[in-house]
Write an enzyme that holds these catalytic residues in place. Structure first.
Site, PDB file in Angstrom:
ATOM      1  N   GLU A 126      21.480  53.602  67.930  1.00 58.94           N
ATOM      2  CA  GLU A 126      21.793  52.527  66.998  1.00 58.94           C
ATOM      3  C   GLU A 126      22.278  51.321  67.777  1.00 58.94           C
ATOM      4  OE1 GLU A 126      24.396  53.731  63.908  1.00 58.94           O
ATOM      5  OE2 GLU A 126      23.225  55.482  63.351  1.00 58.94           O
ATOM      6  N   GLU A 127      21.808  50.162  67.380  1.00 55.29           N
ATOM      7  CA  GLU A 127      22.141  48.939  68.125  1.00 55.29           C
ATOM      8  C   GLU A 127      23.643  48.668  68.074  1.00 55.29           C
ATOM      9  OE1 GLU A 127      18.448  46.931  66.002  1.00 55.29           O
ATOM     10  OE2 GLU A 127      19.323  45.600  67.504  1.00 55.29           O
TER      11      GLU A 127
END
Length: 347
Positions: free
Chosen positions: A346-347
């Protein structure tokens, strides 16, 4: 301080005052659709602050056991509400706290549904034996996107975005020691210090890609993990979590993991447990309503089951405290509950 202490996915946008469920393909709740840039994220389906205020006042007029209090104002001057059911000060008391982060909105929708249910026969008599406090939105400025920084990169359509932070760009769930922000100061001064509270559930949302045993979770839970928490408060917290785990896991649509949270006492789950001797649980529901990172946002076809998960959590813990069954809950499940991991970066 007193201390007696899927597979069907429910889908659709639940709106205030009327629960509407739109049909969708049946599948396990954890595998409900993510955003992925494939749909429009429409924040107008969420309850605005003015709509929430009107709803709360209407319910107070209808429900003889309900009292509504304004505990302060947000940075931008929005009222902060406390909903109270307190028939007997000697009863154990639970606090439900939602939307410290403005873009974590569906737990507030569930709390409003729960408030409505307390005025119906479904929950008849439960408030005779438990006091209930509900802060249904601690961060109204973030929920309105009325902040002093740009939200241009956020995913939701139109001009109404929702952000984690308050108007000053501060994470309220990291302000429980200094209490510099007006929202956290109001919570501590006018709720936590003003009432004899035994239990608290702090309701949040996380990214949609966390999994346990190869299946995406519908949510994750955690007790206080600071070494300064007392043994009895920790035990009560684990019992509170056991009620939540059992209530959600027996539903066909629920899949719960253990949240990998830290020990900082600036976080409500930890700091409140230590300072006030309150047994606390964090519940992180799957997905967020808006974010600058698209991978954090969950498609809105998943809204219905997440709201239902919130209502189930609030109802089950309220009943368990009211009838005393919380004290006999088996907490050994915590020893085997897997800590969630991320399915993808996940960024």
């Amino acid at each position: 301080m007193k201390k007696t202490m899927m597979t069907m996915a429910i889908a659709g946008a639940l709106t205030l005052g009327a629960t509407q469920v739109a049909p969708m393909q049946t599948e396990a709740v954890g595998n409900g659709p993510g955003y992925g840039g494939n749909e429009t994220i429409n924040t107008s389906i969420l309850t605005s602050h003015s709509e929430m205020a009107a709803f709360l006042r209407k319910q107070e007029a209808k429900q003889k056991d309900m009292q509504l209090e304004v505990i302060g104002q947000s940075m931008k001057g929005r009222d902060l509400f406390l909903v109270k059911y307190m028939k007997n000060p000697d009863n154990p008391t639970i606090l439900f706290l939602t939307q410290q982060h403005g873009n974590e909105a569906l737990t507030t929708e569930g709390a409003l549904d729960f408030i409505k249910s307390l005025g119906t026969g479904k929950m008849k008599g439960v408030t005779d034996n438990v006091n209930i406090l509900i802060v249904p939105r601690l961060n109204p400025d973030g929920a309105a996107g009325d902040v002093n920084f740009s939200l241009d990169d956020y995913v939701a359509s139109g001009d109404h975005h929702l952000t984690r932070y308050n108007a000053n760009g501060v994470d309220l769930n990291r302000d429980h020691v200094t209490r510099i922000q007006p929202e956290t100061k109001a919570l501590h001064d006018n709720v936590l210090s003003a009432y004899d509270i035994d239990y608290m559930i702090d309701l949040h949302h996380q990214g949609p890609n966390s999994e346990v045993d190869g299946e995406l979770v519908s949510g994750s839970i955690l007790y206080p993990t600071t070494p300064n928490v007392s043994d009895d408060v920790l035990a009560g917290s684990k019992q509170l979590g056991a009620v939540v785990y059992d209530a959600i896991s027996k539903k066909g649509w629920g899949h719960i993991g253990k949240y990998p949270g830290g020990s900082a006492e600036t976080i409500s789950r930890n700091g409140i447990a230590v300072e006030y001797g309150i047994s606390t649980i964090l519940f992180e529901m799957r997905g967020m309503a808006d974010h600058e990172y698209p991978s954090y946002v969950l498609g809105q076809k998943s809204n219905g089951y997440l709201i239902k998960q919130t209502v189930t959590t609030l109802e089950s813990t309220t009943r368990a405290i009211a009838d005393g069954s919380i004290h006999s809950k088996d907490t050994s499940f915590w020893d085997d509950l897997p800590t969630q991991t991320s399915r993808q970066s996940e960024e």
